[in-house]
Design an enzyme around this catalytic site. Sequence first.
Site, mmCIF file in Angstrom:
data_model
loop_
_atom_site.group_PDB
_atom_site.id
_atom_site.type_symbol
_atom_site.label_atom_id
_atom_site.label_comp_id
_atom_site.label_asym_id
_atom_site.label_seq_id
_atom_site.Cartn_x
_atom_site.Cartn_y
_atom_site.Cartn_z
ATOM 1 N N ARG A 72 1.364 -5.050 -1.088
ATOM 2 C CA ARG A 72 2.068 -3.849 -1.517
ATOM 3 C C ARG A 72 3.071 -3.490 -0.436
ATOM 4 O O ARG A 72 3.091 -4.118 0.622
ATOM 5 C CB ARG A 72 1.123 -2.677 -1.864
ATOM 6 C CG ARG A 72 -0.124 -2.522 -1.094
ATOM 7 C CD ARG A 72 0.029 -2.243 0.368
ATOM 8 N NE ARG A 72 0.892 -1.102 0.614
ATOM 9 C CZ ARG A 72 1.509 -0.854 1.733
ATOM 10 N NH1 ARG A 72 1.383 -1.673 2.777
ATOM 11 N NH2 ARG A 72 2.281 0.195 1.888
ATOM 12 N N ASP A 126 10.976 2.946 -1.346
ATOM 13 C CA ASP A 126 10.825 1.935 -2.403
ATOM 14 C C ASP A 126 12.124 1.695 -3.149
ATOM 15 O O ASP A 126 12.353 0.626 -3.692
ATOM 16 C CB ASP A 126 9.724 2.346 -3.378
ATOM 17 C CG ASP A 126 8.379 2.105 -2.736
ATOM 18 O OD1 ASP A 126 7.949 2.973 -1.945
ATOM 19 O OD2 ASP A 126 7.810 1.029 -2.968
HETATM 20 O O1 MRU Z 1 2.247 1.735 -3.498
HETATM 21 P P1 MRU Z 1 2.708 1.064 -2.241
HETATM 22 O O2 MRU Z 1 1.649 0.943 -1.205
HETATM 23 O O3 MRU Z 1 3.377 -0.269 -2.553
HETATM 24 O O4 MRU Z 1 3.830 2.031 -1.670
HETATM 25 C C1 MRU Z 1 4.441 1.692 -0.465
HETATM 26 C C2 MRU Z 1 5.412 2.701 0.005
HETATM 27 O O5 MRU Z 1 5.636 3.719 -0.609
HETATM 28 C C3 MRU Z 1 6.171 2.365 1.262
HETATM 29 O O6 MRU Z 1 6.475 3.513 1.986
HETATM 30 C C4 MRU Z 1 7.484 1.664 0.872
HETATM 31 O O7 MRU Z 1 7.235 0.609 -0.010
HETATM 32 C C5 MRU Z 1 8.205 1.151 2.061
HETATM 33 S S1 MRU Z 1 7.378 -0.237 2.790
HETATM 34 C C6 MRU Z 1 8.317 -0.805 4.063
#
Ligand code: MRU
Length: 354
Positions: A54, A245
């Site tokens: 993730r 994201d």
């Molecule tokens: O649901 P996730 O764990 O994939 O969400 C991750 C995040 O929100 C992070 O802050 C984002 O992807 C940046 S990672 C460098």
Amino acid sequence: MPGCQSDSSAIRPIRFFNGTCQMLDQRLLPAEEVWLDYSDYQGVAEAIRSMVVRGAPAIGVAAAIGAWFGARDITAEASEEFFAQFEKVCAVLAATRPTAVNLFWALDRMKSFARANLDRTVLELKIGLEYEALAITQEDEQLCIKLGRQGAGLIPDGARVLTHCNAGALATGGYGTALGVIRAAVASGKQVSVIADETRPFLQGARLTAWELQKDNIPVTLICDNMAGYLMAKGEIDCVIVGADRIAANGDVANKIGTYTVAILAKEHNLPFYVAAPISTIDLSLADGTQIPIEERDPREITHLKGIQLAPEGIAVRNPAFDVTPQRLVTAIVTERGVARGDYLKRLAELARD
Ligand code: MRU
């Protein structure tokens, strides 16, 4: 505790070698460090969906590797037919998680490579796609290191830095974005300590950020999400840095649910609120954050903890996994090509074009 003086981290979420890959199962951290083997695209798609892997950049890396696995197994002999089947492989990978644009960016890059080389044999296309997936994997860590150096100057010596979710080595090809900036500040000799929000409901802060910073000897203190305002009011936080994201053309930032709340708290307490993300996270096709698709995840992530029921049976639940922080709350956006401030519309377009 001494800071980490090395400008690197040994932590990587994905190992890609000899036609197969292993992913560190992030659902089990920090209790267990288990590496799972993958060699087909369906398996990689499930790993992304179930959050074995993730974090936006790491999802992109995994998708590129999955696309190559899918390409390798296509039996078509003509390049046009190969490409039609390759697009179907990419569609399966693209349907895993909707918010992180790096997923679509990586798949588009793989498809563009294939499309541009349709005059080659299928074998040549397969070899080229393997190199492309390998390049995406290796480039990601290198650009995080560059990004870290771009942002290190924003973090004052002695700073107590709040972060939300995990935007670290585990969320990228290595090194991290928000945590990459912190690593680079520490590597430049500054004393920096981190306050990690636990990040309900998936607990990326408590499980992952705490784990990786502790491993790299960077001082870290864990808090529940609802404690940030108290610590800010007491003057115990100097700035905030988070990942992203997807960033719209106007600088609105989608990141882990709760980021928006932290940004408002930072504004109220006159604290800088920084976002660190690679250029591949900027989506110039979206005018503003209202157009960013927000993933809603399984209610069980909220009603249950490790299989134990916390809420009454049948309770109505909302579980949006991300929120959007409006650009007016963002002090600066750090990328590997430079830092954007002020007129995000103009500056992000310039950085993306460079
Ligand atoms: O649901 P996730 O764990 O994939 O969400 C991750 C995040 O929100 C992070 O802050 C984002 O992807 C940046 S990672 C460098």
